[in-house]
Motif scaffolding. Structure first.
Motif, short mmCIF file in Angstrom:
data_model
loop_
_atom_site.label_atom_id
_atom_site.label_comp_id
_atom_site.label_asym_id
_atom_site.label_seq_id
_atom_site.Cartn_x
_atom_site.Cartn_y
_atom_site.Cartn_z
N ALA A 54 0.86 -1.16 -0.08
CA ALA A 54 0.12 -0.06 0.27
C ALA A 54 0.94 1.22 -0.07
O ALA A 54 2.02 1.26 0.45
N GLY A 55 0.32 2.43 -0.69
CA GLY A 55 1.24 3.39 -0.56
C GLY A 55 0.57 4.76 -0.97
O GLY A 55 -0.82 4.82 -1.37
N TYR A 56 1.34 5.90 -1.20
CA TYR A 56 0.75 7.11 -1.57
C TYR A 56 1.62 7.67 -2.48
O TYR A 56 2.83 7.68 -2.64
N MET A 57 1.37 8.27 -3.42
CA MET A 57 1.87 8.83 -4.91
C MET A 57 1.60 10.23 -4.62
O MET A 57 0.39 10.53 -5.52
N PRO A 58 2.33 11.38 -4.32
CA PRO A 58 2.18 12.67 -4.53
C PRO A 58 2.32 13.13 -5.96
O PRO A 58 3.30 12.69 -6.60
N PHE A 59 1.73 14.13 -6.38
CA PHE A 59 1.72 14.73 -7.79
C PHE A 59 2.99 15.38 -7.89
O PHE A 59 3.41 16.17 -6.81
N VAL A 60 3.66 15.20 -9.09
CA VAL A 60 4.98 15.90 -9.26
C VAL A 60 4.71 17.03 -10.22
O VAL A 60 5.07 18.01 -10.42
N GLY A 61 4.30 16.54 -11.58
CA GLY A 61 3.89 17.43 -12.80
C GLY A 61 3.38 16.59 -13.85
O GLY A 61 3.42 15.31 -13.91
N ASN A 62 2.81 17.50 -14.79
CA ASN A 62 2.12 16.63 -16.02
C ASN A 62 3.21 16.87 -17.11
O ASN A 62 4.11 17.62 -17.09
N ILE A 63 3.35 15.93 -17.88
CA ILE A 63 4.21 15.80 -19.16
C ILE A 63 3.27 15.38 -20.22
O ILE A 63 2.25 14.89 -20.18
N GLY A 64 3.85 15.73 -21.59
CA GLY A 64 3.17 15.53 -22.83
C GLY A 64 2.22 16.77 -23.28
O GLY A 64 2.55 17.85 -22.69
N THR A 65 1.33 16.52 -24.19
CA THR A 65 0.66 17.58 -24.79
C THR A 65 -0.86 17.40 -24.23
O THR A 65 -1.58 16.33 -24.08
N ALA A 66 -1.26 18.76 -23.64
CA ALA A 66 -2.57 18.52 -23.16
C ALA A 66 -3.61 18.80 -24.40
O ALA A 66 -3.48 19.32 -25.31
N GLY A 67 -4.87 17.96 -24.04
CA GLY A 67 -5.86 18.04 -25.09
C GLY A 67 -6.95 19.02 -24.97
O GLY A 67 -6.72 20.07 -24.21
N ASP A 68 -8.04 18.84 -25.48
CA ASP A 68 -9.30 19.89 -25.41
C ASP A 68 -9.56 20.13 -23.85
O ASP A 68 -10.05 21.33 -23.66
N HIS A 69 -9.47 19.22 -23.20
CA HIS A 69 -9.88 19.26 -21.86
C HIS A 69 -8.76 19.58 -20.73
O HIS A 69 -8.85 19.08 -19.49
N GLY A 70 -7.52 19.66 -21.46
CA GLY A 70 -6.43 19.78 -20.48
C GLY A 70 -5.86 18.39 -20.30
O GLY A 70 -6.01 17.39 -21.19
N TYR A 71 -4.88 18.31 -19.32
CA TYR A 71 -4.31 16.94 -19.11
C TYR A 71 -5.45 15.98 -18.59
O TYR A 71 -6.22 16.39 -17.90
N TYR A 72 -4.92 14.74 -18.66
CA TYR A 72 -6.00 13.58 -17.93
C TYR A 72 -6.28 13.83 -16.50
O TYR A 72 -7.13 13.77 -15.74
N LEU A 73 -4.90 14.18 -15.61
CA LEU A 73 -5.13 14.51 -14.34
C LEU A 73 -4.35 15.74 -14.28
O LEU A 73 -3.35 16.07 -13.95
N SER A 74 -5.34 16.96 -14.48
CA SER A 74 -4.41 18.25 -14.73
C SER A 74 -4.78 19.18 -13.39
O SER A 74 -4.20 20.57 -13.53
N ARG A 75 -5.35 18.58 -12.07
CA ARG A 75 -5.70 19.40 -11.05
C ARG A 75 -4.75 18.93 -9.96
O ARG A 75 -5.31 18.97 -8.90
N PHE A 76 -3.43 18.53 -10.00
CA PHE A 76 -2.60 18.17 -8.86
C PHE A 76 -3.15 16.96 -8.17
O PHE A 76 -3.15 16.98 -7.00
N HIS A 77 -3.49 16.15 -8.94
CA HIS A 77 -4.17 14.98 -8.23
C HIS A 77 -3.04 14.05 -7.56
O HIS A 77 -1.99 13.74 -8.35
N ASN A 78 -3.13 13.95 -6.51
CA ASN A 78 -2.45 12.61 -5.65
C ASN A 78 -3.09 11.38 -5.68
O ASN A 78 -4.28 11.06 -6.30
N ALA A 79 -2.41 10.29 -5.17
CA ALA A 79 -3.09 8.98 -5.47
C ALA A 79 -2.57 7.94 -4.23
O ALA A 79 -1.65 7.89 -4.21
#
Length: 207
Positions: free
Chosen positions: A38-63
């Motif tokens: 079990a673990g926790y994954m803090p958000f670091v940053g988005n990479i690649g090209t954003a689409g019409d709705h932005g990045y898939y996880l564009s709001r600093f999502h942690n997991a």
């Protein structure tokens, strides 16, 4: 002549016994293993090209993350197998990010030295209590996102991860005696999935 035959027979019998004893010490080269973590994954940053709705996880999502893996413990020091996991993507800032569920399927390889030699090569080496851990994963990531026009719906991307950490072998003794590769472990790494880089921190149990 009979004396020579007797001596040869005793020598061959001794060699056979030594070979059998050595084989019994070595045991099987691989054994089935399970890992859960079990673990926790803090958000670091988005990479690649954003689409019409932005990045898939564009709001600093942690997991938050839970994984289970099965495979082979090879020569005690290596694990080679595959696994699956679930992710809960979220952000602690209320209203900033809509929570979402995701899943990963991946191949997993890790190396963690379990033994050290003492008193020369002829001495049965003993296992160690604490050891470093290095590993990597590669597979696919599925995200259950918002449907259009507010989002992309389900997205599938590659996932990759490199990690390192430490093992505590709570069963330890002589090499290849008992399940002395059983351990608890803690890792930290860097991972990519869903156009996002995370910093996964995990604790796990292997047996």
């Amino acid at each position: 002549m009979n004396r020579i035959r007797t001596i040869l027979f005793l020598v061959l019998a001794g060699l056979s016994s030594a070979a059998a004893a050595q084989y019994s010490q070595l045991g099987s080269n691989s054994e089935f293993m399970l890992k859960i973590e079990a673990g926790y994954m803090p958000f670091v940053g988005n990479i690649g090209t954003a689409g019409d709705h932005g990045y898939y996880l564009s709001r600093f999502h942690n997991a938050a993350n839970f994984n289970i893996m099965a495979g082979a413990n090879v020569s005690q020091d290596w694990f080679i197998g595959g696994g699956a996991g679930v992710n809960y993507y979220h952000n602690f800032v209320q209203g900033l990010a809509i929570p979402a569920l995701g899943a990963n399927v991946f191949a997993d390889v890790d190396f963690r030295p379990i033994w050290h030699g003492t008193m020369g090569l002829d001495y049965q080496p003993g296992t160690i209590k604490l050891a470093p851990l290095l590993g990597g994963r590669a597979g696919a990531s599925v995200l259950m996102g918002a449907p259009e026009p507010d989002g992309y719906g389900m997205t599938i991307t590659p996932m990759a991860e490199l990690y390192g950490g430490i093992n505590w072998y709570y069963l330890h003794g002589l090499r290849n005696m008992g399940h002395n590769w059983h351990s608890f472990y803690a890792t930290i790494g860097i991972a990519y999935m869903q156009q996002t880089v995370f910093l996964p921190v995990r604790i796990g149990w292997r047996w």
